[in-house]
Write a protein that holds these residues in place. Structure first.
Motif, PDB file in Angstrom:
ATOM      1  N   VAL A   1      22.759  45.234  42.312  1.00  0.00           N
ATOM      2  CA  VAL A   1      23.607  44.045  42.256  1.00  0.00           C
ATOM      3  C   VAL A   1      24.543  44.049  43.454  1.00  0.00           C
ATOM      4  CG1 VAL A   1      25.384  45.168  40.857  1.00  0.00           C
ATOM      5  CG2 VAL A   1      25.137  42.688  40.756  1.00  0.00           C
ATOM      6  N   ASP A   2      24.873  42.867  43.924  1.00  0.00           N
ATOM      7  CA  ASP A   2      25.801  42.718  45.043  1.00  0.00           C
ATOM      8  C   ASP A   2      27.172  43.235  44.629  1.00  0.00           C
ATOM      9  OD1 ASP A   2      27.365  41.980  47.156  1.00  0.00           O
ATOM     10  OD2 ASP A   2      26.876  39.844  47.091  1.00  0.00           O
ATOM     11  N   LYS A   3      27.691  44.212  45.366  1.00  0.00           N
ATOM     12  CA  LYS A   3      28.988  44.809  45.026  1.00  0.00           C
ATOM     13  C   LYS A   3      30.132  43.811  45.160  1.00  0.00           C
ATOM     14  CE  LYS A   3      27.391  48.929  44.171  1.00  0.00           C
ATOM     15  NZ  LYS A   3      27.402  49.477  42.794  1.00  0.00           N
ATOM     16  N   ASP A   4      29.907  42.715  45.895  1.00  0.00           N
ATOM     17  CA  ASP A   4      30.945  41.698  46.048  1.00  0.00           C
ATOM     18  C   ASP A   4      30.915  40.662  44.929  1.00  0.00           C
ATOM     19  OD1 ASP A   4      31.991  42.783  48.366  1.00  0.00           O
ATOM     20  OD2 ASP A   4      30.619  41.682  49.667  1.00  0.00           O
ATOM     21  N   ALA A   5      30.020  40.853  43.960  1.00  0.00           N
ATOM     22  CA  ALA A   5      29.911  39.884  42.861  1.00  0.00           C
ATOM     23  C   ALA A   5      31.144  39.914  41.966  1.00  0.00           C
ATOM     24  CB  ALA A   5      28.662  40.167  42.035  1.00  0.00           C
ATOM     25  N   ALA A   6      31.844  41.043  41.949  1.00  0.00           N
ATOM     26  CA  ALA A   6      33.025  41.193  41.098  1.00  0.00           C
ATOM     27  C   ALA A   6      34.021  42.106  41.798  1.00  0.00           C
ATOM     28  CB  ALA A   6      32.625  41.767  39.741  1.00  0.00           C
ATOM     29  N   ASP A   7      35.204  42.224  41.212  1.00  0.00           N
ATOM     30  CA  ASP A   7      36.223  43.097  41.795  1.00  0.00           C
ATOM     31  C   ASP A   7      35.837  44.565  41.668  1.00  0.00           C
ATOM     32  OD1 ASP A   7      38.540  41.158  42.429  1.00  0.00           O
ATOM     33  OD2 ASP A   7      37.955  40.615  40.402  1.00  0.00           O
ATOM     34  N   ALA A   8      35.077  44.879  40.624  1.00  0.00           N
ATOM     35  CA  ALA A   8      34.566  46.237  40.439  1.00  0.00           C
ATOM     36  C   ALA A   8      33.232  46.138  39.713  1.00  0.00           C
ATOM     37  CB  ALA A   8      35.545  47.094  39.638  1.00  0.00           C
ATOM     38  N   VAL A   9      32.293  46.982  40.107  1.00  0.00           N
ATOM     39  CA  VAL A   9      30.978  47.029  39.462  1.00  0.00           C
ATOM     40  C   VAL A   9      30.757  48.447  38.946  1.00  0.00           C
ATOM     41  CG1 VAL A   9      28.494  46.735  39.745  1.00  0.00           C
ATOM     42  CG2 VAL A   9      30.063  45.227  40.980  1.00  0.00           C
TER      43      VAL A   9
END
Length: 218
Positions: free
Chosen positions: A88-96
């Motif tokens: 998953v794109d790490k920029d999809a959320a503030d934390a993954v």
């Protein structure tokens, strides 16, 4: 932050653990919804301080849910939980976070993203600067900043929409009257762009005004 309200988007798949009981034990108020659509519809009414998207329990990547929440509230911190091995794109959320992990690890990720109890939080457009926790959030990006980068960003936020001259920025951030070599300012501007821009090479917010200085457009 005391009495923080967390929006937990979580399905009913029994093989994926629910984090609601652990979060409630830690003192958080937890509101559970079972789909991204329901979360989007109820977001204004729930008014959470943070959202947790348990994509592993929803059998989805969770990216679209995060995007939908960001479109409705760009300032809402989001933590995305994915299955082990999921890409998953790490920029999809503030934390993954990838399963498995402990409830304490989730809590440790939540706390720095919550609004400060103090007054050291600055909101301008989509940019949220938490001075106390030295963290900036802009759209889907969340980054830790050095004290000097915080000082630089605060000046630009205070003068958003205005061109701030290079020499003026250098004097105020480095507390010096010497402006013979301001290349270190360029380096810090580059670091700041990495923190707030989706594409630092094509900045949307922090613009260079050639021969003059910089302008923060929000």
């Amino acid at each position: 932050m005391k009495d923080a309200k967390i929006l937990l988007i979580e399905g009913r798949h029994t093989e994926v653990p629910s984090f609601a009981p652990d979060l409630q034990k830690k003192g958080f108020e937890v509101v559970i919804v079972q789909s991204g659509g329901e979360a989007a519809k109820r977001l204004d009414k729930i008014a959470p301080h943070l959202a947790v998207v348990n994509a592993a329990s929803l059998r989805s990547s969770g990216v679209r849910i995060c995007q939908s929440l960001n479109e409705r509230d760009a300032k809402l911190p989001i933590i995305l939980i994915v299955a082990n091995g999921a890409e998953v794109d790490k920029d999809a959320a503030d934390a993954v976070l990838s399963l498995p992990f402990t409830a304490q690890k989730l809590v440790n990720r939540i706390k720095p993203l919550l609004p400060s109890d103090g007054k050291n939080v600055i909101h301008v457009g989509p940019i949220r600067l938490d001075v106390e926790h030295r963290r900036v959030k802009c759209l889907s990006k969340s980054s830790k900043l050095t004290p000097r980068l915080i000082k630089l960003l605060r000046i630009l936020l205070d003068h958003h929409g205005e061109v701030v001259e290079r020499e003026s920025l250098f004097k105020r951030v480095w507390d010096t009257n010497y402006t013979g070599d301001t290349r270190t300012l360029d380096v810090h501007i580059s670091w700041l762009r990495r923190a707030i821009e989706i594409d630092p090479n094509n900045p949307r917010f922090l613009k260079t005004i050639r021969g003059v200085g910089y302008r923060l457009d929000v």
